[in-house]
Scaffold this active site. Structure first.
Site, PDB file in Angstrom:
ATOM      1  CE1 TYR D 238      -5.645   2.276   1.914  1.00 46.53           C
ATOM      2  CE2 TYR D 238      -3.307   2.824   1.729  1.00 46.53           C
ATOM      3  CZ  TYR D 238      -4.636   3.056   1.382  1.00 46.53           C
ATOM      4  OH  TYR D 238      -4.942   4.058   0.517  1.00 46.53           O
ATOM      5  CG  ASP D 266     -12.108   5.429   1.713  1.00 41.83           C
ATOM      6  OD1 ASP D 266     -11.004   4.867   1.842  1.00 41.83           O
ATOM      7  OD2 ASP D 266     -12.232   6.661   1.561  1.00 41.83           O
ATOM      8  CG  HIS D 357      -8.957   7.070  -0.597  1.00 39.36           C
ATOM      9  ND1 HIS D 357      -8.915   6.004   0.254  1.00 39.36           N
ATOM     10  CD2 HIS D 357      -7.693   7.183  -1.063  1.00 39.36           C
ATOM     11  CE1 HIS D 357      -7.702   5.489   0.285  1.00 39.36           C
ATOM     12  NE2 HIS D 357      -6.935   6.190  -0.503  1.00 39.36           N
TER      13      HIS D 357
END
Lengths: 500, 500, 500, 500
Positions: D238, D266, D357
């Site tokens: 991230y 995403d 995800h």
């Protein structure tokens, strides 16, 4: 000269070796007939030496016994004074049924045709419910009949002056207050003591056309006698192996004023209706016996028992003969493909009913609504203009709403047959039920035509429906049972310490 | 001069022969009106000689009684000192409802718009729930409205700087903090004593536009008086058979600053809403009586009772007249086909709402979302560029998520109307509920626009959705019940001696 | 010379260190075999020092023990006088099962093939039911086999003389009273003490062809010995890693008169059948022990335990060898694509069975019915005329109705294999069950051919079915759980104070 | 110099006005932080003046507190002798959970990956289950991920020598015993005290590659330290708003030998996961308070609480920078359209993961499997040969069977990521669970490759699947509730006086 027999004498013949019964005050020796009775011998022996009228009546066409039994077995009439009434034991189930009849929703609370079915299911005997509701094999087609309508969607038009809307029409030249006729259904007395007369009276009062069934429990003449002046009727015909019987029946009907002849062409043999067949074993405790004998013929339920006379040789070659015996318009009921629809047109009959017999014959046959699109496409491809002034296309099966009828009309039907809903209506509420059903149709036609933007049935055009999903009768692929078990669905917000 | 009457005098007129009632402190002689009351005489007779205000208020537009009753039946005002309060018996059901209100989930636990519906279902009276939630016939269309959104799938884009996203817009020239307006719904006081004012206050506070309903329980002026300075409104119009009434209503609205006129065109007659109709019989024990009379008109539920004035002659010919009486933009609400959308464009109005009236009118009509694709395709085929600066396309029905709104915008809608969710929100939690609903939309718009990779509504483009399944409203073919009964599903691994 | 051993001597070898068992009166030392036993050692140790025949018989091919155990471990025969019978404790579950057997519906009440499955599910032991009913992985394919038939709809023809209809045929040159053969299923004795002989006797009596399974619990010769004169058989073959065993088996079968060889080509390894695998742990309380060892090989259920000999190297190269060892027609059972169907045709075999092994091998493989359309299309594209006089296409899997068979025939199948329904029939009712199943087929063929308008199987043409939905094995998109929870379905009219 | 504080001193700071807590033996003054705590102040106040380590650990990345709290609030270390242990009250629910842990099915009875989920659901705390299992909005996409696989059907080939089958591969140059990698999932310690180390140890032992999550509860170095020699890892990233933090993290990982960098693209903002959000209110009884404050930010569940650092500005412009800071292959995780797949290819990264995800971000986004077909079609249209030696396409989401993986490979995936199943495996059984999951994959790959007729992954070709239904994510049209209520399904034959 007719012999008069006393109840005592008759009672002496109450065994398999000598079995007499009383029906409608007449005495018959049915000893030799026991093994031939399509409904099994057991049920007859129950009434050996006694009056069997009450059990006989709702299931048999009125002349069944006189037709099947040789004249020498017609022994005479009973002296009514001498008959000991069979005291019918009221079973627990019957008591429950009576309580349900008392608790029926008031007719005003019946809002739609489904409600009649729900009430009828509760108040009918199990046998009657099984006979009426059953369809063939896996009952795929009966359900598809309903579901097909919901695959057709409306394209309503707006801003048209719909202060006046009119859904009356003519069907085969007869005025009808609805684009709906009452289709033939059998054995009405199973549902109500007045049987099909409930339909006759309500139809007469409200300008609706009734199709009289060959297998009605009221005789043809009883029905005609109950008609209002000039009340129009159609006749549904099962063709008898003995054509002379058929000829007499058709010509008698024409003479009494019937306006059209609907020949059933999808029933060379009646379908397997397993709900009906299962009923044979319930309340009959004949299981063990039947198992021994393996006599399948005797297990086939009410439907097959009453229909053995139907002629499986019936073919296109017979059509000219029908045209020769009657001047009534002839309609073939039970057409299921474009090919046969064109053959009917070429054979010079006046119409067809795209029907699968309410799902009671060949299972997984398609719905009339779906076949309708196939047929009108084929007719147009042949250059036949539709609607044709000389050839009508009807459909039946699965209708529960006026909106269904309007969809069928948009797709090319002249009118639509409705059977079971009217049958359930009088089973639940007698003649008033049928009238209420007609009233519901009226209310729904008024509302739906307004909302569609159509003032007359002519304004119901193909562009008012989207039938693109009609042919897509997909079943689902099997689901993933483990995944479905493991997945925990989302929940809504919960109340604290309170049960909803 | 107004006459002052004592409670005692009024109480003497408490029968079918002479029936006076008090509403909002005024006294009316409704004896002759009893049989004409759309809701039936029974409910009025309950309040004969008494104060009926509490029962009257949530169901009737404020001026209903003065409009329907001749002036000579307006007897005067009551001396409030002399009125004996009707002690309303608290029923078991009402007690249960109050307990549920106390046990409501805290507003913070309401995570989505569905939750409001779940809470409202529990805390509303049965009558209010039936009126609000019901839709026409088999309620196919109301459900399709929701399901249509789930047949459209997203194609999100990645790696765009979405630190700032903006979902504000203008609707018919008015600023709106959401691409959503509050669509008109009727009879708000059934759900909450403040009725539609809950919407007005929340909308004013958060920059959202409210469409005022002709059938609101708060009067038009009450709503306008509650508005924030410069708070924009739209007006929903049912056109009255008496055009003068309509003219006055529209011009008054324009004068008070309403910004656009939405003329409902899909309701020449209100649909059959059977949940609502069934409620007539519950708690009214009027069943038996009604059955006798067969007076269908009196069975039609709240919806029809309040809408008899709507004019079924309304047609395209009336559009120029509307343009002549107002300068507000005119939008036709209830367009359902590309044909009518083009006619609206040609008629020179400023927009259309692709709507099926929340599923409350013609059942099996298609969803607005599906019609949207048909309409934009037809407009483009005609060479109309979309979005058009002079013509807006709105849709409503079935929206529960900001993602639904974004799908509609991707497919060409300018904005989306949301009705029931806001109604349920204030029914459950008053004004705070509406504010929370707006907040949920905000949170969802922020998240979804980020995840879609769109910073403004202009960046929501058609390529962001896959709508290929939208038109495929397939029902399933019937399943094999015997096979399904006989098949034993797989099971997950079992715990030993433990209940999960 | 065979040694005679006393029960007492044998009983002394009742431990893991020295473990003797009696099977069919012979004594074996299985000490070294304990860890190799595909079914686990636990079950053998239960019978250590005792007679294991009863447990051995239904699960093992008759010669399993003699084949797997070296000759030196064949210790001799037991003196039957000296054996203490194992008194089998009757469990609660077994008692319940016996009660269910007594309460079976009389055979006359079995109306369709599904009923046999329902009865078998109740009266079989859990182990037998798990073995018979299980399929691989998520059991998608086994269900798809059934559902595929319901995606094919009939187009019945009318007005043909169907007084006589004939559904007899020849299959690979053998007369058959039905267009159906009994497909091979394993381990018949799990279901009934007479095992596959129930099939043999019923087939002989009614002119139906039985395919004998390699894994039958009755030995091949037992079955042949029970045959009627000239009763035709087919042989299903799992090819052994040791080709000599296969050669002997095939040539012996041919000598005894078997008419065709069906080589299974879809089972290089048997599928994971989790219902069967789970049974390993139930009633075995071996869980803890197995967990320790993590010996997966021992957890694989009955199916894998009995099939370890099957040769995964089997390939197209082996076909000429099969042709060299037998003159019987060779049919490849388990073809699943058009590509392989054409390869089979080119390899010169006499036919193929489009089959997925009753859903017991590769899960989410397609149904035979769906592959049939792919195959006939490919054959026609290659210029092969169908039906071909030298090459037959069969299908199996999912058949429960004669109408299913007629659909397959319409789409190009020569005949259809039916396995589990016959297995369930004899599990529930022995030979009489199988005869009843054949009778049901007869009744259904008669009715369906009449209703289709086909007098012979040749008249069952492709135009009689609409298979357009056959390939559409759609699963559903996930539903909106919150919406579904919040939505309140319509209800039918309610009875007052009465329970339905 | 570090100050040493006594438990007594700390206990004095146990209020909103002065709130100290102990974490991992260190003392922090969190008074000013109370209102900023993403998880709300309530939970901190519970541990005011006490040791909060146990509650802190599974939810926070190890360095969360040191990063968020200014240095001056790090007060010192606690003297462990002086701390009074918080005696955690064992709730009824916790007792029940412990009983379920004891009653877990033995690992040997776990037959498939679904079983792990079922066991995990029972033995996890409600909070952990909510965090792990939840997905966004209506959880449409998470279910679609699974269902998509079942819309792809196999076309297996026969008669190939499959005695040896090999499903090993290389992924981004690293050997892998499965064509599957362990995808990143967060907060492993919620499920098991050893957290992600369970994955590391099992992966090392069985030659499987683990992707380490940025939000793992074990620190990156703990995981690397637990690795086997040369055990390969991937890193999921991230991207932090502070790029320096990201740079250090990436370069540290590369230095420690991580083999590839998967950048999540995403998740500019984490999705609304309502199951997780609801948990905030349960066991927290913070409802009333939160409602008052309307502080939405504090209601967002675990997921959002831990992810506030993620940078929503991340865009294509950042890619060159990533290439400048590392030599590891870069893979973009979360691509959802062909357009972005091509942009990734053009941007010169080494691969993409077609992923939504795990259904946790944009709801009603399509499944990776469906996007895969879109992407490979677009690549081929662009002339890119697939498989490409320089660009890999991975997918993840919904995999539960080796057969799913083989379908993805047939359609063009290089390998497949599996996340939750491994997470559930260690939540239920620790490291052994993960090993069993790998073993299940092995067994299933062996069987399925044999049954498909493929000896290596290269032989898994597009022709082995029928993906024609993959894009058809149809929902159903609404059903007819009244018809469904009124219809009485067929029943199977009934047992007499016996309960099944």
């Amino acid at each position: 000269m007719v012999q008069i027999l006393s109840g005592q004498t008759i009672q002496e013949h109450a065994s398999r070796n000598s079995c007499w019964i009383i029906v409608h005050g007449k005495v018959y020796d049915v000893t030799d007939f026991l093994d031939e009775h399509p409904g099994g011998s057991k049920i007859i022996l129950k009434y050996a030496g006694k009056d069997a009228t009450e059990a006989y009546e709702p299931i048999h066409p009125p002349d069944a016994i006189t037709t099947h039994l040789p004249v020498e077995k017609h022994l005479g009439v009973v002296d009514p004074e001498t008959v000991v009434k069979v005291v019918k034991e009221v079973t627990e189930e019957e008591r429950r049924r009576q309580a349900l009849i008392d608790a029926r929703p008031p007719l005003a609370e019946v809002l739609n045709l489904h409600d009649f079915e729900a009430v009828a299911k509760a108040v009918l005997t199990d046998k009657a419910w099984a006979y009426y509701s059953s369809a063939s094999d896996d009952e795929i087609t009966i359900r598809e009949n309903r579901l097909a309508y919901q695959r057709v969607w409306f394209r309503p038009r707006i801003l048209r002056d719909v202060s006046k809307v009119d859904w009356s029409t003519t069907i085969l030249g007869q005025n009808s207050s609805l684009p709906v006729y009452i289709s033939a259904t059998a054995l009405g007395k199973l549902g109500h003591p007045d049987g099909e007369l409930n339909l006759t009276r309500a139809a007469g009062k409200h300008g609706v056309i009734q199709m009289i069934a060959t297998l009605a429990s009221c005789s043809f003449d009883e029905i005609m006698d109950a008609a209002a002046p000039n009340q129009p009727f159609f006749l549904q015909l099962y063709v008898n192996g003995d054509r002379e019987i058929t000829r007499r029946y058709v010509q008698h009907a024409e003479k009494r004023g019937v306006k059209a002849l609907f020949i059933t062409v999808d029933a060379p043999q009646l379908g397997r209706r397993e709900k009906d067949m299962r009923m044979k074993f319930v309340g009959d405790d004949a299981g063990a016996e039947v198992q021994r004998g393996q006599d399948v013929k005797k297990n086939e339920g009410v439907a097959r028992a009453i229909s053995s006379f139907i002629d499986p040789t019936l073919s296109w070659k017979d059509i000219p003969w029908f045209k020769s015996i009657t001047k009534m318009p002839i309609v073939l009921k039970g057409v299921a493909t474009a090919e046969d629809a064109l053959m009917a047109y070429d054979a010079g009959v006046q119409g067809i009913v795209l029907s699968n017999h309410g799902g009671r014959q060949l299972d997984t046959a398609r719905s009339g609504l779906e076949v309708l699109v196939e047929v009108t496409t084929a007719f147009r491809a042949r250059g036949v203009r539709l609607p044709s002034p000389t050839f009508d296309i009807f459909i039946d099966g699965g209708v529960r709403r006026a909106s269904d009828v309007l969809k069928a009309i948009a797709l090319g039907a002249s009118a639509v047959g409705v059977g079971r809903p009217f049958l359930y209506a009088f089973s639940a509420y007698g003649q008033e039920g049928v009238e209420k059903a007609i009233q519901i149709f009226r209310d729904e036609f008024e509302m739906n035509m307004r909302l569609l933007g159509a003032r007359t049935l002519e304004e119901i055009v193909p562009e008012m429906v989207d039938a693109s999903a009609l042919r897509s009768h997909y079943g689902l692929a099997p689901d993933d049972k483990l995944f479905a078990s493991a997945y925990q669905p989302l929940a809504l917000a919960q109340f604290k310490n309170a049960k909803l």
